[in-house]
Design an enzyme around this catalytic site. Structure first.
Site, mmCIF file in Angstrom:
data_model
loop_
_atom_site.group_PDB
_atom_site.id
_atom_site.type_symbol
_atom_site.label_atom_id
_atom_site.label_comp_id
_atom_site.label_asym_id
_atom_site.label_seq_id
_atom_site.Cartn_x
_atom_site.Cartn_y
_atom_site.Cartn_z
ATOM 1 C CB SER A 1 -0.984 -0.198 1.144
ATOM 2 O OG SER A 1 -2.100 -0.907 0.838
ATOM 3 C CE LYS B 1 -1.336 4.205 2.313
ATOM 4 N NZ LYS B 1 -1.314 3.291 3.320
ATOM 5 C CB THR B 2 1.758 1.837 6.594
ATOM 6 O OG1 THR B 2 0.351 1.915 6.571
ATOM 7 C CG2 THR B 2 1.924 2.532 7.605
ATOM 8 N N GLY B 3 2.561 -0.082 4.264
ATOM 9 C CA GLY B 3 2.007 -1.145 3.416
ATOM 10 C C GLY B 3 2.358 -2.644 4.003
#
Length: 302
Positions: free
Chosen positions: A71, A239-241
């Protein structure tokens, strides 16, 4: 009067000790940060890519190869969409109709859960907030389509001279099979560079830049990752993923990337991509948190 002469071996030991202390005191903070990160990475059973762009612009990298983004790719997708709306002078209050065909039940989506089965209407700003701040997969794919699909986002990145990021799949495609989650890839240093250019105002007009920064700084996911390594109240835009696990229990990716604003007004960018990990989720998050803490303490001179 007596003269006491130091034995030669003792003199040599003293000289070596003084030299070692001098070298240690003269080592750059960046070199010390690199050694600290190396110790963190050596203790984990995963392949970890790290990039840090220091306040002075120096870049520290480890394992800077093409790694699964998950993501985190929602960040460049949002940049591409905002660039398109700015060029076409499309208002961010423009309503977007979301039909029931978008409301996939087999994906993460607070947006879907907020709508009736027949769908609804949201503005572009609403969709961006869902995608960036809440990492909503359906909102991301709607924005992705409006930006020209994966190929459109990838072409935008190439047009801006951004190398080291490849966008080829939507969230829906990635969730058709676990291995599909390897399709969107990036070098951690390239992701850091994209955040750095956003901070410098090189990607978007001021209004769009301010909106995206606000949404990144309101990110609700990954509190145990980069955020956990920072003092309370520190501004982090990120922003993480995270991927699913394979049948063998391997987490393909557990990522976090963004920028940090220091108390003195300086900033730095950081990306930690934990890849092919057999560790549990807490251990993966701890790697990002420890690297985050090391970077922050280095740059405030602690």
């Amino acid at each position: 009067m007596y003269l006491f002469l130091t034995p030669p071996t003792a003199m040599i030991r003293t000289a070596l000790l003084l030299s070692a202390l001098l070298l240690l005191s003269c080592a750059s903070p960046h070199a010390q940060l690199g050694r600290r990160i190396d110790r963190i990475l050596a203790a984990t059973d995963a392949r970890v890519g790290v990039a840090v762009i220091a306040p002075d612009g120096e870049c520290l990298i480890r394992c800077d190869t093409m790694l699964p983004m998950l993501s985190v790719f929602k960040f460049p997708a949002a940049v591409a969409l905002l660039d398109k709306t700015a060029r076409e002078r499309t208002s961010l209050t423009t309503p977007v109709r979301i039909g029931p065909e978008w409301l996939d039940r087999n994906t993460y989506s607070p947006l879907r859960d907020s709508l009736p089965a027949t769908g609804g209407t949201l503005t572009l700003t609403d969709l961006l907030r869902y995608s960036i701040s809440q990492s909503d997969n359906i909102a991301c794919d709607i924005l992705l389509e409006l930006a020209g699909g994966p190929a459109g986002v990838d072409a935008y990145l190439r047009s801006r001279g951004i190398d080291g990021i490849r966008i080829v799949a939507s969230e829906r495609t990635m969730h058709l099979a676990t291995e599909n989650q390897r399709l969107n890839t990036a070098r951690p240093a390239a992701v850091c560079a994209l955040f750095d250019r956003l901070l410098r105002g090189e990607l978007l007009p001021p209004e769009e830049t301010a909106l995206l920064r606000r949404l990144l700084e309101e990110c609700e996911t990954g509190r145990e990752k980069l955020r956990a390594g920072l003092p309370a109240g520190t501004t982090l835009g990120h922003k993480t993923g995270s991927s699913d696990r394979t049948a063998e229990g391997i987490r393909l990716a557990d990522n976090d990337a963004g920028y940090v604003l220091l108390p003195d007004g300086r900033s730095y960018c950081i990306a930690v991509f934990v890849t092919d990990s057999r560790e549990d989720d807490a251990a993966n998050a701890a790697v990002a948190a420890e690297v985050s803490r090391a970077a922050y303490e280095c740059f405030i001179g602690k």
